[in-house]
Write an enzyme that holds these catalytic residues in place. Structure first.
Site, PDB file in Angstrom:
ATOM      1  N   HIS A   4       0.925  -0.827   0.447  1.00 53.43           N
ATOM      2  CA  HIS A   4       0.020  -0.057  -0.111  1.00 53.43           C
ATOM      3  C   HIS A   4       1.430   1.124  -0.127  1.00 53.43           C
ATOM      4  O   HIS A   4       2.477   1.158   0.564  1.00 53.43           O
ATOM      5  CB  HIS A   4      -1.331  -0.203   1.048  1.00 53.43           C
ATOM      6  CG  HIS A   4      -2.208   0.675   1.114  1.00 53.43           C
ATOM      7  ND1 HIS A   4      -2.015   2.840   1.855  1.00 53.43           N
ATOM      8  CD2 HIS A   4      -3.432   1.055   0.890  1.00 53.43           C
ATOM      9  CE1 HIS A   4      -2.806   3.125   1.353  1.00 53.43           C
ATOM     10  NE2 HIS A   4      -3.736   2.337   1.087  1.00 53.43           N
ATOM     11  N   GLU A  52      -4.701   1.938  -7.535  1.00 56.16           N
ATOM     12  CA  GLU A  52      -4.578   3.062  -6.270  1.00 56.16           C
ATOM     13  C   GLU A  52      -3.449   4.086  -6.588  1.00 56.16           C
ATOM     14  O   GLU A  52      -2.487   4.164  -5.823  1.00 56.16           O
ATOM     15  CB  GLU A  52      -4.237   2.838  -4.933  1.00 56.16           C
ATOM     16  CG  GLU A  52      -5.951   1.153  -4.485  1.00 56.16           C
ATOM     17  CD  GLU A  52      -5.642   1.917  -2.889  1.00 56.16           C
ATOM     18  OE1 GLU A  52      -6.378   2.096  -2.325  1.00 56.16           O
ATOM     19  OE2 GLU A  52      -4.831   1.680  -2.091  1.00 56.16           O
TER      20      GLU A  52
END
Length: 252
Positions: free
Chosen positions: A96, A168
Protein backbone atom coordinates in the site's frame (compact mmCIF):
# COMPACT_ATOMS: atom_id res chain seq x y z
CA UNK A 1 -12.99 -14.98 -19.03
CA UNK A 2 -15.40 -14.28 -16.19
CA UNK A 3 -13.63 -12.96 -13.10
CA UNK A 4 -15.54 -12.80 -9.83
CA UNK A 5 -15.75 -9.19 -8.61
CA UNK A 6 -13.98 -8.53 -5.30
CA UNK A 7 -14.87 -5.54 -3.13
CA UNK A 8 -12.51 -5.18 -0.17
CA UNK A 9 -12.68 -2.60 2.59
CA UNK A 10 -9.40 -1.35 4.05
CA UNK A 11 -10.04 -0.01 7.54
CA UNK A 12 -6.45 1.22 7.88
CA UNK A 13 -5.71 2.13 11.54
CA UNK A 14 -9.35 2.45 12.59
CA UNK A 15 -11.74 0.51 14.88
CA UNK A 16 -11.08 -1.23 18.17
CA UNK A 17 -12.16 -4.89 18.57
CA UNK A 18 -15.57 -3.92 19.96
CA UNK A 19 -16.28 -1.63 16.99
CA UNK A 20 -14.99 -4.28 14.58
CA UNK A 21 -17.30 -6.89 16.14
CA UNK A 22 -20.33 -4.60 15.80
CA UNK A 23 -19.51 -3.92 12.14
CA UNK A 24 -19.16 -7.59 11.17
CA UNK A 25 -22.32 -8.51 13.08
CA UNK A 26 -24.16 -5.81 11.12
CA UNK A 27 -23.01 -6.97 7.68
CA UNK A 28 -22.41 -10.74 7.93
CA UNK A 29 -25.97 -11.88 7.25
CA UNK A 30 -26.63 -9.20 4.60
CA UNK A 31 -23.76 -9.93 2.22
CA UNK A 32 -24.64 -10.90 -1.35
CA UNK A 33 -24.10 -14.46 -2.53
CA UNK A 34 -20.44 -15.38 -2.86
CA UNK A 35 -21.36 -16.66 -6.34
CA UNK A 36 -21.94 -13.04 -7.38
CA UNK A 37 -19.28 -11.04 -5.57
CA UNK A 38 -16.49 -11.58 -3.07
CA UNK A 39 -16.58 -9.26 -0.07
CA UNK A 40 -13.63 -8.68 2.23
CA UNK A 41 -12.36 -6.52 5.07
CA UNK A 42 -8.71 -5.70 5.73
CA UNK A 43 -8.68 -5.17 9.48
CA UNK A 44 -5.94 -3.85 11.78
CA UNK A 45 -3.84 -6.61 13.34
CA UNK A 46 -5.40 -6.16 16.78
CA UNK A 47 -8.90 -6.67 15.33
CA UNK A 48 -8.16 -9.75 13.23
CA UNK A 49 -9.05 -12.48 15.73
CA UNK A 50 -12.32 -10.72 16.56
CA UNK A 51 -13.26 -10.19 12.92
CA UNK A 52 -12.37 -13.78 12.02
CA UNK A 53 -14.45 -15.18 14.89
CA UNK A 54 -17.54 -13.12 14.07
CA UNK A 55 -17.20 -13.62 10.29
CA UNK A 56 -16.93 -17.41 10.60
CA UNK A 57 -19.54 -19.14 8.45
CA UNK A 58 -20.37 -15.94 6.53
CA UNK A 59 -19.31 -14.86 3.04
CA UNK A 60 -16.89 -12.26 4.44
CA UNK A 61 -13.22 -12.77 3.57
CA UNK A 62 -10.71 -11.40 6.05
CA UNK A 63 -7.42 -9.72 5.15
CA UNK A 64 -4.47 -8.49 7.16
CA UNK A 65 -3.09 -5.09 6.21
CA UNK A 66 0.55 -6.18 6.20
CA UNK A 67 2.93 -8.98 7.17
CA UNK A 68 6.64 -9.68 7.28
CA UNK A 69 8.43 -12.01 4.86
CA UNK A 70 9.84 -14.29 7.57
CA UNK A 71 7.65 -16.62 9.63
CA UNK A 72 9.43 -16.13 12.97
CA UNK A 73 12.54 -14.68 14.53
CA UNK A 74 14.06 -11.53 15.96
CA UNK A 75 11.86 -9.07 14.05
CA UNK A 76 10.41 -6.86 16.78
CA UNK A 77 7.05 -5.37 15.94
CA UNK A 78 6.44 -7.44 12.79
CA UNK A 79 3.53 -9.76 11.96
CA UNK A 80 4.18 -13.39 11.03
CA UNK A 81 2.50 -14.66 7.84
CA UNK A 82 2.54 -18.15 9.35
CA UNK A 83 0.51 -16.99 12.36
CA UNK A 84 -1.85 -15.01 10.11
CA UNK A 85 -2.62 -18.25 8.29
CA UNK A 86 -2.97 -20.19 11.54
CA UNK A 87 -5.67 -17.83 12.83
CA UNK A 88 -7.60 -18.11 9.55
CA UNK A 89 -6.63 -15.05 7.49
CA UNK A 90 -7.53 -15.29 3.78
CA UNK A 91 -5.65 -12.37 2.22
CA UNK A 92 -2.85 -9.96 3.06
CA UNK A 93 -2.65 -6.43 1.65
CA UNK A 94 0.92 -5.55 0.68
CA UNK A 95 2.59 -2.59 -0.98
CA UNK A 96 0.00 0.00 0.00
CA UNK A 97 1.25 3.50 -0.79
CA UNK A 98 1.09 4.40 2.91
CA UNK A 99 3.45 1.50 3.68
CA UNK A 100 5.77 2.50 0.83
CA UNK A 101 5.75 6.17 1.83
CA UNK A 102 5.70 6.19 5.65
CA UNK A 103 7.57 2.92 6.28
CA UNK A 104 9.92 2.98 3.27
CA UNK A 105 8.89 -0.40 1.87
CA UNK A 106 10.61 -1.24 -1.40
CA UNK A 107 9.53 -3.27 -4.41
CA UNK A 108 11.93 -5.97 -3.20
CA UNK A 109 10.25 -6.08 0.23
CA UNK A 110 6.84 -6.40 -1.40
CA UNK A 111 8.03 -9.22 -3.66
CA UNK A 112 9.43 -11.12 -0.65
CA UNK A 113 6.14 -10.65 1.19
CA UNK A 114 4.14 -11.94 -1.79
CA UNK A 115 6.25 -15.11 -1.81
CA UNK A 116 5.84 -15.56 1.96
CA UNK A 117 2.06 -15.11 1.69
CA UNK A 118 1.80 -17.82 -0.96
CA UNK A 119 4.18 -20.10 0.98
CA UNK A 120 1.75 -19.89 3.89
CA UNK A 121 -1.37 -20.63 1.86
CA UNK A 122 -2.88 -17.15 1.71
CA UNK A 123 -3.37 -14.74 -1.20
CA UNK A 124 -1.87 -11.26 -1.63
CA UNK A 125 -3.67 -8.06 -2.52
CA UNK A 126 -0.75 -6.23 -4.14
CA UNK A 127 -1.11 -2.45 -4.29
CA UNK A 128 0.42 -0.20 -6.91
CA UNK A 129 -0.10 3.39 -7.94
CA UNK A 130 1.57 6.62 -8.97
CA UNK A 131 1.93 10.06 -7.40
CA UNK A 132 0.28 13.18 -8.83
CA UNK A 133 3.68 14.33 -10.10
CA UNK A 134 4.21 11.06 -12.00
CA UNK A 135 0.64 11.17 -13.33
CA UNK A 136 0.98 14.76 -14.57
CA UNK A 137 4.33 13.93 -16.20
CA UNK A 138 2.58 11.26 -18.28
CA UNK A 139 4.65 8.47 -16.73
CA UNK A 140 1.93 6.61 -14.80
CA UNK A 141 1.87 3.53 -17.03
CA UNK A 142 5.66 3.14 -16.97
CA UNK A 143 5.84 3.62 -13.19
CA UNK A 144 2.96 1.30 -12.28
CA UNK A 145 4.11 -1.31 -14.78
CA UNK A 146 7.52 -1.43 -13.09
CA UNK A 147 5.89 -1.81 -9.66
CA UNK A 148 3.75 -4.71 -10.86
CA UNK A 149 6.63 -6.52 -12.58
CA UNK A 150 8.81 -6.17 -9.49
CA UNK A 151 6.10 -7.38 -7.11
CA UNK A 152 5.39 -10.50 -9.18
CA UNK A 153 8.99 -11.44 -10.02
CA UNK A 154 9.74 -15.09 -9.33
CA UNK A 155 6.15 -16.12 -8.65
CA UNK A 156 4.66 -19.02 -10.60
CA UNK A 157 2.01 -18.44 -13.25
CA UNK A 158 -0.50 -20.19 -10.98
CA UNK A 159 0.34 -17.85 -8.10
CA UNK A 160 0.05 -14.75 -10.27
CA UNK A 161 -3.32 -15.90 -11.62
CA UNK A 162 -4.59 -16.20 -8.03
CA UNK A 163 -3.26 -12.78 -6.98
CA UNK A 164 -5.31 -9.62 -6.62
CA UNK A 165 -3.66 -6.41 -7.81
CA UNK A 166 -5.09 -3.12 -6.55
CA UNK A 167 -4.35 -0.03 -8.62
CA UNK A 168 -4.61 3.01 -6.35
CA UNK A 169 -3.42 6.35 -7.73
CA UNK A 170 -1.83 8.02 -4.70
CA UNK A 171 -3.36 11.36 -5.64
CA UNK A 172 -6.85 9.86 -5.26
CA UNK A 173 -6.44 8.14 -1.87
CA UNK A 174 -8.35 9.93 0.86
CA UNK A 175 -8.30 13.19 -1.09
CA UNK A 176 -11.87 13.18 -2.35
CA UNK A 177 -10.44 13.22 -5.88
CA UNK A 178 -11.12 10.08 -7.84
CA UNK A 179 -9.73 8.90 -11.14
CA UNK A 180 -12.14 9.16 -14.05
CA UNK A 181 -13.74 5.99 -15.33
CA UNK A 182 -11.44 6.22 -18.38
CA UNK A 183 -8.32 6.65 -16.22
CA UNK A 184 -9.26 3.68 -14.03
CA UNK A 185 -9.90 1.45 -17.04
CA UNK A 186 -6.72 2.57 -18.80
CA UNK A 187 -4.49 1.91 -15.78
CA UNK A 188 -6.13 -1.38 -14.79
CA UNK A 189 -5.55 -2.49 -18.39
CA UNK A 190 -1.90 -1.43 -18.04
CA UNK A 191 -1.66 -3.74 -15.02
CA UNK A 192 -3.22 -6.61 -16.95
CA UNK A 193 -1.00 -5.98 -19.99
CA UNK A 194 2.13 -6.12 -17.80
CA UNK A 195 0.97 -9.46 -16.37
CA UNK A 196 0.37 -10.69 -19.95
CA UNK A 197 3.85 -9.59 -21.04
CA UNK A 198 5.50 -11.28 -18.04
CA UNK A 199 3.34 -14.40 -17.62
CA UNK A 200 1.15 -14.76 -20.73
CA UNK A 201 -2.38 -13.74 -21.70
CA UNK A 202 -4.05 -16.74 -20.07
CA UNK A 203 -2.69 -15.70 -16.67
CA UNK A 204 -3.55 -12.04 -17.30
CA UNK A 205 -7.14 -13.02 -18.08
CA UNK A 206 -7.44 -14.66 -14.65
CA UNK A 207 -5.80 -12.09 -12.38
CA UNK A 208 -8.24 -9.74 -10.65
CA UNK A 209 -7.46 -6.03 -10.77
CA UNK A 210 -9.12 -3.69 -8.28
CA UNK A 211 -9.37 0.10 -8.47
CA UNK A 212 -8.93 2.10 -5.29
CA UNK A 213 -9.05 5.81 -4.58
CA UNK A 214 -12.10 7.65 -3.18
CA UNK A 215 -14.48 4.84 -4.21
CA UNK A 216 -17.96 5.41 -2.79
CA UNK A 217 -21.41 3.80 -3.17
CA UNK A 218 -22.28 6.60 -5.63
CA UNK A 219 -19.42 5.87 -8.05
CA UNK A 220 -18.60 2.17 -7.57
CA UNK A 221 -20.92 1.01 -10.37
CA UNK A 222 -19.20 3.24 -12.93
CA UNK A 223 -15.82 1.71 -12.09
CA UNK A 224 -17.22 -1.82 -12.06
CA UNK A 225 -18.59 -1.26 -15.57
CA UNK A 226 -15.00 -1.04 -16.87
CA UNK A 227 -13.91 -4.28 -18.58
CA UNK A 228 -10.56 -4.45 -16.78
CA UNK A 229 -11.79 -3.41 -13.32
CA UNK A 230 -12.68 -6.48 -11.28
CA UNK A 231 -13.35 -4.86 -7.94
CA UNK A 232 -12.40 -2.10 -5.56
CA UNK A 233 -10.15 -1.57 -2.56
CA UNK A 234 -12.05 0.96 -0.50
CA UNK A 235 -10.92 3.06 2.45
CA UNK A 236 -13.27 5.57 4.09
CA UNK A 237 -16.48 4.24 2.56
CA UNK A 238 -15.85 0.82 4.15
CA UNK A 239 -15.88 2.08 7.73
CA UNK A 240 -19.67 2.14 8.12
CA UNK A 241 -21.70 -1.05 7.71
CA UNK A 242 -24.43 0.59 5.64
CA UNK A 243 -21.93 2.17 3.25
CA UNK A 244 -19.96 -1.08 2.89
CA UNK A 245 -23.11 -3.01 2.01
CA UNK A 246 -24.05 -0.30 -0.50
CA UNK A 247 -20.67 -0.76 -2.22
CA UNK A 248 -21.56 -4.41 -2.81
CA UNK A 249 -24.89 -3.49 -4.35
CA UNK A 250 -23.60 -2.67 -7.84
CA UNK A 251 -24.62 -4.21 -11.14
CA UNK A 252 -21.64 -5.50 -13.13
Amino acid sequence: MSRKPFIAGNWKMNKNPEEAKAFVEAVASKLPSSDLVEAGIAAPALDLTTVLAVAKGSNLKVAAQNCYFENAGAFTGETSPQVLKEIGTDYVVIGHSERRDYFHETDEDINKKAKAIFANGMLPIICCGESLETYEAGKAAEFVGAQVSAALAGLTAEQVAASVIAYEPIWAIGTGKSASQDDAQKMCKVVRDVVAADFGQEVADKVRVQYGGSVKPENVASYMACPDVDGALVGGASLEAESFLALLDFVK
